[in-house]
Motif scaffolding. Structure first.
Motif, short mmCIF file in Angstrom:
data_model
loop_
_atom_site.label_atom_id
_atom_site.label_comp_id
_atom_site.label_asym_id
_atom_site.label_seq_id
_atom_site.Cartn_x
_atom_site.Cartn_y
_atom_site.Cartn_z
N HIS A 137 -6.44 1.70 0.52
CA HIS A 137 -5.44 2.22 1.45
C HIS A 137 -4.29 1.24 1.51
CE1 HIS A 137 -8.22 5.01 3.51
NE2 HIS A 137 -9.11 4.07 3.35
N ILE A 138 -3.10 1.76 1.69
CA ILE A 138 -1.96 0.89 2.00
C ILE A 138 -1.44 1.32 3.36
CG2 ILE A 138 0.32 0.09 1.29
CD1 ILE A 138 -0.63 0.70 -1.61
N VAL A 139 -1.55 0.42 4.31
CA VAL A 139 -1.15 0.73 5.67
C VAL A 139 0.33 0.40 5.85
CG1 VAL A 139 -3.49 0.44 6.55
CG2 VAL A 139 -1.91 -1.50 6.61
N ALA A 140 0.87 0.72 7.00
CA ALA A 140 2.29 0.52 7.26
C ALA A 140 2.66 -0.96 7.18
CB ALA A 140 2.64 1.06 8.64
N GLY A 141 3.85 -1.24 6.67
CA GLY A 141 4.36 -2.60 6.68
C GLY A 141 4.65 -3.17 5.31
N CYS A 142 4.39 -2.40 4.25
CA CYS A 142 4.70 -2.87 2.89
C CYS A 142 6.18 -3.23 2.79
CB CYS A 142 4.37 -1.75 1.89
SG CYS A 142 4.97 -2.06 0.22
N ILE A 143 6.46 -4.39 2.18
CA ILE A 143 7.84 -4.83 2.00
C ILE A 143 8.33 -4.64 0.55
CG2 ILE A 143 7.78 -6.44 3.94
CD1 ILE A 143 7.32 -8.72 1.86
N ALA A 144 7.53 -3.89 -0.23
CA ALA A 144 7.91 -3.54 -1.60
C ALA A 144 8.21 -4.76 -2.47
CB ALA A 144 9.10 -2.56 -1.60
N CYS A 145 7.38 -5.78 -2.34
CA CYS A 145 7.61 -7.01 -3.11
C CYS A 145 7.22 -6.86 -4.58
CB CYS A 145 6.84 -8.17 -2.50
SG CYS A 145 5.06 -8.07 -2.78
N GLY A 146 6.34 -5.90 -4.87
CA GLY A 146 5.95 -5.66 -6.25
C GLY A 146 4.73 -6.43 -6.73
N ALA A 147 4.18 -7.28 -5.90
CA ALA A 147 3.05 -8.11 -6.35
C ALA A 147 1.85 -7.27 -6.78
CB ALA A 147 2.65 -9.09 -5.26
N CYS A 148 1.52 -6.26 -5.99
CA CYS A 148 0.34 -5.45 -6.33
C CYS A 148 0.52 -4.75 -7.67
CB CYS A 148 0.04 -4.45 -5.21
SG CYS A 148 1.42 -3.39 -4.76
#
Ligand code: SF4
Length: 59
Positions: free
Chosen positions: A4-15
């Motif tokens: 799951h990806i919960v709210a708050g992703c900053i779209a850094c691209g690491a994953c």
């Protein structure tokens, strides 16, 4: 395993860098759970690497 990806992703691209088979980053990251089998270790690594800890893994 379910990712799951919960709210708050900053779209850094690491994953996506760690496991592009599962993670795709648009405005925020999305996880394609159909591709998780065989990439469980990479998913855990991505969750650990996420700077804002929004990747949640259900074992
Ligand atoms: S590593 Fe975390 S913050 Fe970065 S794109 Fe992925 S989910 Fe978003």
């Amino acid at each position: 395993m379910y990712v799951h990806i919960v709210a708050g992703c900053i779209a850094c691209g690491a994953c996506e860098s760690i496991c592009p088979n599962v993670f795709t980053v648009y405005d925020t990251a999305e996880a394609n759970n159909e591709n998780v089998p065989g990439f469980e270790a990479e998913c855990r690594d991505a969750a650990s690497a996420c700077p804002v800890s929004v990747i949640k893994i259900e074992e």
